[in-house]
Design a protein around this motif. Structure first.
Motif, PDB file in Angstrom:
ATOM      1  N   SER A 255       0.815  -1.220   0.000  1.00 25.74           N
ATOM      2  CA  SER A 255       0.000   0.000   0.000  1.00 25.74           C
ATOM      3  C   SER A 255       0.847   1.268   0.000  1.00 25.74           C
ATOM      4  O   SER A 255       0.416   2.309  -0.488  1.00 25.74           O
ATOM      5  N   GLY A 256       2.043   1.219   0.588  1.00 23.67           N
ATOM      6  CA  GLY A 256       2.909   2.383   0.669  1.00 23.67           C
ATOM      7  C   GLY A 256       2.818   3.154   1.969  1.00 23.67           C
ATOM      8  O   GLY A 256       3.542   4.131   2.167  1.00 23.67           O
ATOM      9  N   ILE A 257       1.964   2.730   2.895  1.00 27.94           N
ATOM     10  CA  ILE A 257       1.839   3.402   4.186  1.00 27.94           C
ATOM     11  C   ILE A 257       3.002   2.984   5.094  1.00 27.94           C
ATOM     12  O   ILE A 257       3.610   1.926   4.907  1.00 27.94           O
ATOM     13  N   ARG A 258       3.337   3.793   6.064  1.00 25.67           N
ATOM     14  CA  ARG A 258       4.318   3.396   7.091  1.00 25.67           C
ATOM     15  C   ARG A 258       3.560   2.673   8.201  1.00 25.67           C
ATOM     16  O   ARG A 258       2.446   3.081   8.565  1.00 25.67           O
ATOM     17  N   PHE A 259       4.209   1.658   8.806  1.00 24.58           N
ATOM     18  CA  PHE A 259       3.425   0.890   9.772  1.00 24.58           C
ATOM     19  C   PHE A 259       4.281   0.170  10.812  1.00 24.58           C
ATOM     20  O   PHE A 259       5.399  -0.262  10.538  1.00 24.58           O
ATOM     21  N   VAL A 260       3.692   0.084  12.011  1.00 22.36           N
ATOM     22  CA  VAL A 260       4.157  -0.804  13.072  1.00 22.36           C
ATOM     23  C   VAL A 260       3.316  -2.076  12.971  1.00 22.36           C
ATOM     24  O   VAL A 260       2.090  -2.008  12.816  1.00 22.36           O
ATOM     25  N   THR A 261       3.955  -3.229  13.049  1.00 28.45           N
ATOM     26  CA  THR A 261       3.258  -4.514  12.939  1.00 28.45           C
ATOM     27  C   THR A 261       3.105  -5.129  14.321  1.00 28.45           C
ATOM     28  O   THR A 261       4.092  -5.488  14.965  1.00 28.45           O
TER      29      THR A 261
ATOM     30  N   ASN B  30       8.867   0.406   7.301  1.00 31.05           N
ATOM     31  CA  ASN B  30       8.838  -0.451   8.479  1.00 31.05           C
ATOM     32  C   ASN B  30       9.153   0.354   9.731  1.00 31.05           C
ATOM     33  O   ASN B  30      10.307   0.696   9.996  1.00 31.05           O
ATOM     34  N   LEU B  31       8.114   0.636  10.518  1.00 30.10           N
ATOM     35  CA  LEU B  31       8.295   1.369  11.773  1.00 30.10           C
ATOM     36  C   LEU B  31       8.529   0.438  12.952  1.00 30.10           C
ATOM     37  O   LEU B  31       8.591   0.886  14.090  1.00 30.10           O
ATOM     38  N   GLY B  32       8.660  -0.872  12.676  1.00 26.32           N
ATOM     39  CA  GLY B  32       9.017  -1.807  13.734  1.00 26.32           C
ATOM     40  C   GLY B  32       7.937  -2.819  14.046  1.00 26.32           C
ATOM     41  O   GLY B  32       6.807  -2.745  13.560  1.00 26.32           O
ATOM     42  N   GLY B  33       8.296  -3.778  14.876  1.00 21.86           N
ATOM     43  CA  GLY B  33       7.355  -4.776  15.350  1.00 21.86           C
ATOM     44  C   GLY B  33       6.841  -4.408  16.732  1.00 21.86           C
ATOM     45  O   GLY B  33       7.372  -3.511  17.399  1.00 21.86           O
ATOM     46  N   SER B  34       5.813  -5.113  17.159  1.00 21.05           N
ATOM     47  CA  SER B  34       5.238  -4.849  18.477  1.00 21.05           C
ATOM     48  C   SER B  34       4.461  -6.079  18.931  1.00 21.05           C
ATOM     49  O   SER B  34       4.050  -6.912  18.112  1.00 21.05           O
ATOM     50  N   VAL B  35       4.270  -6.184  20.234  1.00 21.62           N
ATOM     51  CA  VAL B  35       3.441  -7.247  20.803  1.00 21.62           C
ATOM     52  C   VAL B  35       1.989  -6.769  20.852  1.00 21.62           C
ATOM     53  O   VAL B  35       1.708  -5.655  21.298  1.00 21.62           O
TER      54      VAL B  35
END
Length: 464
Positions: free
Chosen positions: A160-166, A199-204
């Motif tokens: 999609s092109g958005i920035r995101f935390v997963t 990629n703004l990073g991973g998260s729990v």
């Protein structure tokens, strides 16, 4: 990425001492803000120059709490509280496969972008499809997938092109512990395939509220340490089973999870002790006013949290319980609810609520060094908003006009990293296909549980 300079604009930086100024902003070839100031741009400002003709130039919104795959379930359980609604959502996903989640997530990411959201904290749909068990206040697994069910969601959002935390749920009570940890690890590794700027990073995806044992909190703490990631947990969102929910707060506290890397999503019904511990530990809160209102969950006392210097962000939550991914409407809904709740028009200002949905959200999810405000060195994630189309009259207070008088009908362009990703004239090349795939795949998935839309009629329903 290309350089550019935007000028003749009403700039809303959402940072620094000036709430607004008439001026310019430049973007370097790395997609970051390279300069900004009042008046006309300097002679050596990067080309091309874009004359905004008095339009607003503002930071892209940050949704600090979204479930992006849910756009195919708008309007469901329209008068149900949280647990009835979430159980129906799960039933509708029992027929879904990994590629279905790819298209659902891609469509959701593009929808967020077209609404001016340029960065998002995304709660992925777990590979365990589970139904809420009212008697035990836990999640009961109904179908289990491989880790691909989650990694395809990452792929869709990257497309999609958005920035995101997963954000990924561990599912340690629904799966053997080794299997749960292996699945979580697979998703964290898969994040390396996402372009670095997105990629703004991973998260729990914190799950203690629906766990039966405090060991879940300990396992989440282990994951935070192992991967150097954050954690956001849905907590005391609804008045349903509120005593059970509140009692589990101590599990997180005892596990040492609370702190700057931890956020509570919703936090509508906390006790005084809970609020005190959030303040003392530097934890954050993420507020979803439209979702809380739609589900009848309650009204979080945000002014009290802000008075206690708690970091607060905002999110648009599910497209199936907020129904529109509209940060303008989300800001106004929150603003008006708080003023009505406290019978005080000054309890929350337009400037404050704008900050909550931009830099506040970025701070709550640990990405304020990169997004959330217009500052030199940050990503050039920009919105062009036209208060003259439709015309809103003279602008007496720019921030108030932006928050109270503008909306998606005024949004003209969404820019991520200096590149236009949506405008009135051009959308993402996959948008029409993504919307079509979302619709067809969601209908097919829900049909597996005997659930059919009123329109368009599904093949299986027509055949009955």
């Amino acid at each position: 990425m290309t350089t550019a300079t935007y000028h003749n604009a009403l700039v809303l930086p959402v940072s620094g001492d000036q709430p607004w100024f008439w001026g310019w902003l430049s973007v370097d070839d790395g997609g970051r803000i390279s300069g900004m100031g009042e008046g006309s741009p300097p002679a050596d400002a990067p080309l091309p120059h874009h004359d905004l003709e008095g339009r607003f130039l503002a930071p892209g919104f940050v949704s600090a709490h979204s479930h992006i795959y849910t756009g195919g379930m708008r309007g469901v359980a329209a008068s149900s509280p949280l647990y009835e609604w979430v159980s129906l959502n799960s039933q509708m996903l029992l027929g879904a496969e990994p590629d279905d989640l790819y298209w659902m997530t891609l469509a959701g990411g593009l929808d967020h972008l077209s609404c001016g959201i340029t960065s998002v904290y995304n709660f992925t749909q777990s590979r365990v499809i589970a139904i809420f068990d009212y008697e035990r206040s836990v999640l009961r697994p109904e179908r289990v997938h491989s880790a691909e069910f989650v990694t395809r969601q990452v792929d869709g959002l990257a497309e999609s092109g958005i920035r995101f935390v997963t954000s990924v749920r561990l599912d340690d009570e629904q799966l053997p512990e080794s299997d749960a940890l292996a699945g979580f690890d697979a998703v964290m590794r898969h994040l390396d395939t996402v372009p670095a700027d997105q990629n703004l990073g991973g998260s729990v995806y914190g799950a203690v509220q629906t766990s039966s044992s405090p060991v879940t909190a300990d396992r989440e703490r282990t994951l935070m340490n192992r991967y150097g990631i954050t954690n956001q947990a849905h907590f005391v969102e609804t008045a349903e089973q509120i005593d059970v929910q509140q009692a589990k707060f101590d599990w997180y506290d005892a596990a040492g999870v609370l702190g700057p890397d931890f956020a509570f999503g919703h936090f509508v019904h906390p006790t005084e002790t809970m609020v005190s511990r959030v303040r003392e530990t530097g934890s954050s809160v993420v507020w979803q006013p439209m979702s809380n209102g739609r589900l009848g969950s309650g009204i979080a006392d945000i002014p009290r949290l802000l008075h206690d210097s708690v970091t607060v962000g905002m999110g648009v939550d599910d497209q199936s319980c907020t129904d529109v991914s509209d940060p303008f409407e989300n800001m106004r809904t929150g603003l008006f609810l708080q003023r009505g709740l406290h019978s005080d028009a000054s309890i929350l200002t337009p400037a404050t609520v704008l900050a909550l949905h931009t830099i506040g959200s970025a701070a709550a999810i640990g990405v304020a060094d990169r997004v959330g405000s217009l500052e030199v060195g940050k990503f050039a994630d920009l919105l062009v908003v036209d208060p003259y189309a439709p015309h809103s009259g003279p602008i007496w207070d720019p921030v108030a006009t932006y928050v109270l008088g503008c909306g998606l009908r005024n949004l003209r362009e969404v820019i991520v990293g200096g590149t236009s990703v949506w405008s009135r004239k051009a959308d993402h090349p996959l948008r029409a296909q993504a919307d079509h795939e979302l619709t067809q795949r969601m209908i097919a998935s829900a049909a597996a549980s005997g659930i059919h839309p009123a329109w368009p009629p599904s093949v299986s329903k027509k055949g009955k």
